[in-house]
Design an enzyme around this catalytic site. Structure first.
Site, mmCIF file in Angstrom:
data_model
loop_
_atom_site.group_PDB
_atom_site.id
_atom_site.type_symbol
_atom_site.label_atom_id
_atom_site.label_comp_id
_atom_site.label_asym_id
_atom_site.label_seq_id
_atom_site.Cartn_x
_atom_site.Cartn_y
_atom_site.Cartn_z
ATOM 1 N N GLY A 169 -21.276 -27.982 -55.464
ATOM 2 C CA GLY A 169 -22.010 -27.741 -56.730
ATOM 3 C C GLY A 169 -23.363 -27.383 -56.639
ATOM 4 N N GLU A 183 -28.835 -27.752 -48.631
ATOM 5 C CA GLU A 183 -28.462 -26.317 -48.484
ATOM 6 C C GLU A 183 -29.500 -25.628 -49.177
ATOM 7 O OE1 GLU A 183 -25.183 -25.259 -50.912
ATOM 8 O OE2 GLU A 183 -24.795 -23.233 -49.946
ATOM 9 N N ASP A 200 -17.495 -20.435 -45.371
ATOM 10 C CA ASP A 200 -17.778 -21.033 -47.035
ATOM 11 C C ASP A 200 -17.362 -20.174 -47.990
ATOM 12 O OD1 ASP A 200 -19.367 -21.653 -49.156
ATOM 13 O OD2 ASP A 200 -20.678 -22.603 -48.191
ATOM 14 N N HIS A 206 -15.713 -25.570 -42.787
ATOM 15 C CA HIS A 206 -16.330 -25.624 -44.180
ATOM 16 C C HIS A 206 -16.055 -24.014 -44.699
ATOM 17 C CE1 HIS A 206 -19.938 -26.782 -46.875
ATOM 18 N NE2 HIS A 206 -19.594 -25.634 -47.511
ATOM 19 N N HIS A 265 -24.000 -27.761 -44.720
ATOM 20 C CA HIS A 265 -25.041 -26.805 -44.788
ATOM 21 C C HIS A 265 -26.234 -27.727 -44.115
ATOM 22 C CE1 HIS A 265 -23.306 -23.833 -47.195
ATOM 23 N NE2 HIS A 265 -22.834 -24.777 -47.973
ATOM 24 N N HIS A 271 -22.287 -31.584 -49.543
ATOM 25 C CA HIS A 271 -23.121 -30.465 -49.391
ATOM 26 C C HIS A 271 -24.497 -31.297 -49.481
ATOM 27 C CE1 HIS A 271 -19.583 -27.883 -50.290
ATOM 28 N NE2 HIS A 271 -20.352 -26.953 -50.184
ATOM 29 N N ASP A 304 -11.183 -21.575 -53.161
ATOM 30 C CA ASP A 304 -11.520 -20.839 -54.383
ATOM 31 C C ASP A 304 -12.520 -19.644 -54.126
ATOM 32 O OD1 ASP A 304 -13.287 -22.979 -54.184
ATOM 33 O OD2 ASP A 304 -13.625 -22.924 -56.461
ATOM 34 N N HIS A 352 -14.350 -22.817 -48.756
ATOM 35 C CA HIS A 352 -13.844 -23.153 -50.121
ATOM 36 C C HIS A 352 -12.597 -22.382 -50.375
ATOM 37 C CE1 HIS A 352 -17.432 -25.396 -51.539
ATOM 38 N NE2 HIS A 352 -18.026 -24.731 -50.384
HETATM 39 O O1 2ND Z 1 -22.106 -23.090 -50.938
HETATM 40 C C1 2ND Z 1 -22.075 -23.792 -51.846
HETATM 41 N N1 2ND Z 1 -22.855 -24.610 -52.237
HETATM 42 C C2 2ND Z 1 -22.463 -25.650 -52.984
HETATM 43 N N2 2ND Z 1 -21.229 -25.629 -53.783
HETATM 44 C C3 2ND Z 1 -20.419 -24.517 -53.532
HETATM 45 C C4 2ND Z 1 -20.696 -23.665 -52.557
HETATM 46 N N3 2ND Z 1 -19.639 -22.688 -52.361
HETATM 47 C C5 2ND Z 1 -19.009 -22.981 -53.253
HETATM 48 N N4 2ND Z 1 -19.435 -24.037 -53.924
HETATM 49 C C6 2ND Z 1 -18.862 -24.696 -55.226
HETATM 50 C C7 2ND Z 1 -18.008 -23.863 -56.201
HETATM 51 C C8 2ND Z 1 -16.412 -23.983 -55.985
HETATM 52 O O2 2ND Z 1 -15.635 -23.857 -57.289
HETATM 53 C C9 2ND Z 1 -16.342 -25.595 -55.492
HETATM 54 C C10 2ND Z 1 -15.088 -25.832 -55.033
HETATM 55 O O3 2ND Z 1 -14.923 -25.196 -53.845
HETATM 56 O O4 2ND Z 1 -17.318 -25.525 -54.622
#
Ligand code: 2ND
Length: 350
Positions: A175, A207, A286, A6, A228, A204, A10, A8
């Site tokens: 998101g 969380e 993350d 897990h 999460h 997700h 970006d 991201h």
């Molecule tokens: O921890 C998170 N929870 C929900 N969404 C998240 C988290 N970290 C990043 N994101 C979102 C923002 C990013 O632009 C998107 C794709 O990676 O996923």
């Protein structure tokens, strides 16, 4: 030797790369040195998930919509993970959030351009595959639907289908759970189609949201893993069921505290319960750029505050490999590598 499930893409960009593309493309950034930039992007005291997600707006305009940038962040991501001792990683991102064409609305206030979500996936794949070759680790990808953008979800699943096994192994829903608690029908349809086509599913859930979001992810979206999921502990019956079903929880320790998902005292973290119950979970970074961390930071926290033992370290990484979205044959190869590195004789290598 680690397995990470897990993280991201970006949220795992080198600050130097953001500065390079910001300058090259004339896109203003909140700082022009790494230190300056990090001062705006990363932080150390808990905020909310909403505030955490707002951090992306500072730097994504420098990367999104640029072919070289998209390919390069994927390549550098693999390099970063190889240096951290990760041998298998599943990296996730929203193709739409890196595009500037055939995406409505065009994200990050970009002008319309000619980089489509489809080409983004192609470029990330190239970067990941070049990275795999050069740094000798395995990288697979997960495409994210975004909770607040249901209109993108059916395209996300189509991209999963198109690029299935060309690095893409699964679909995710990311998101802000608090802003958008509702799971729109489009997300449900996308997950249904994913299941129908043999595309793996993670989501997700729980969380910052309530156990009901987890319940829905399991029962309606048919998710195989939970991103999460800390708040599952508020529903003991659900927790017990997921324990029995050995559902995998992708835990992100540092992130969980800095997004306010969990309280600030690591000694009271939900993962302690997971450890005691021998739950199926992994440790993950993350968003290391925003958290100014590496995967090692999370393991250090576990050792320092959670009495995380060497034995638990091995168990967690073996569970991560078992719960990975690799095809069975590759999963066995990955497990063999871990068993060998950990000096273990597997009872049941599958
Ligand atoms: O921890 C998170 N929870 C929900 N969404 C998240 C988290 N970290 C990043 N994101 C979102 C923002 C990013 O632009 C998107 C794709 O990676 O996923």
């Amino acid at each position: 030797m680690l397995v990470e499930l897990h993280v991201h893409l970006d949220g795992a960009i080198k600050p130097e790369t953001i500065l390079y593309f910001g300058k090259k493309r004339g896109i203003p950034l909140p700082g022009d040195t790494v230190e300056d930039l990090l001062q705006h992007i990363s932080y150390t005291e808990p905020l909310t998930l909403t505030q955490f997600l707002e951090k992306f707006t500072f730097y994504m305009p420098a990367i999104a919509g640029d072919r070289d940038a998209v390919r390069r962040i994927a390549y550098e991501f693999v390099e970063m993970k190889a240096k951290e001792g990760v041998i298998y990683v599943e990296v996730r991102y929203s193709p739409h959030l890196l595009a500037n064409c055939k995406v409505h609305p065009v994200p990050w206030g970009q002008k319309e351009g000619d980089l489509t979500p489809d080409e983004v996936v192609h470029l990330v794949n190239q970067g990941l595959q070049d990275g795999e070759r050069d740094f000798n680790i395995k990288a697979r990808s997960i495409l994210c639907c975004m909770r607040h953008m249901p209109s993108w979800s059916l395209e996300v699943v189509e991209l999963c289908k198109k690029y299935q096994n060309n690095t893409v192994v699964a679909i995710d829903l990311a998101g802000d759970e608090l802003l958008v608690a509702e799971t729109f029908p489009e997300h449900r349809k996308a997950y249904e189609e994913a299941e129908r086509c043999g595309i793996h599913r993670t989501c997700h859930a729980g969380e910052v949201g309530s156990p009901s979001v987890i319940k829905e992810a399991i029962n309606v979206l048919k998710t195989e893993r939970i991103g999460h999921g800390y708040h599952v502990l508020e529903d003991p019956a659900l927790y017990k069921e997921l324990l029995n079903r050995k559902v995998h929880f992708e835990i992100c320790l540092l992130c969980s505290v800095l997004t306010g998902a969990c309280g600030p005292d690591f000694r009271k973290h939900p993962v302690i319960q997971f450890m005691n119950d021998k739950a199926n979970y992994s440790l993950n970074s993350d968003g290391p750029l925003i958290l100014n961390s590496t995967i090692e930071t999370d393991y250090k926290i576990a050792k320092q505050f959670l009495d995380f033992t060497e034995e638990e370290f091995k168990r967690v990484n073996i569970n991560a490999a078992k719960s990975s979205f690799l095809p069975e044959k590759e999963k066995k190869e990955l497990l063999s590598k871990l068993y060998e590195a950990y000096g273990m004789v597997p009872n049941n290598p599958s």
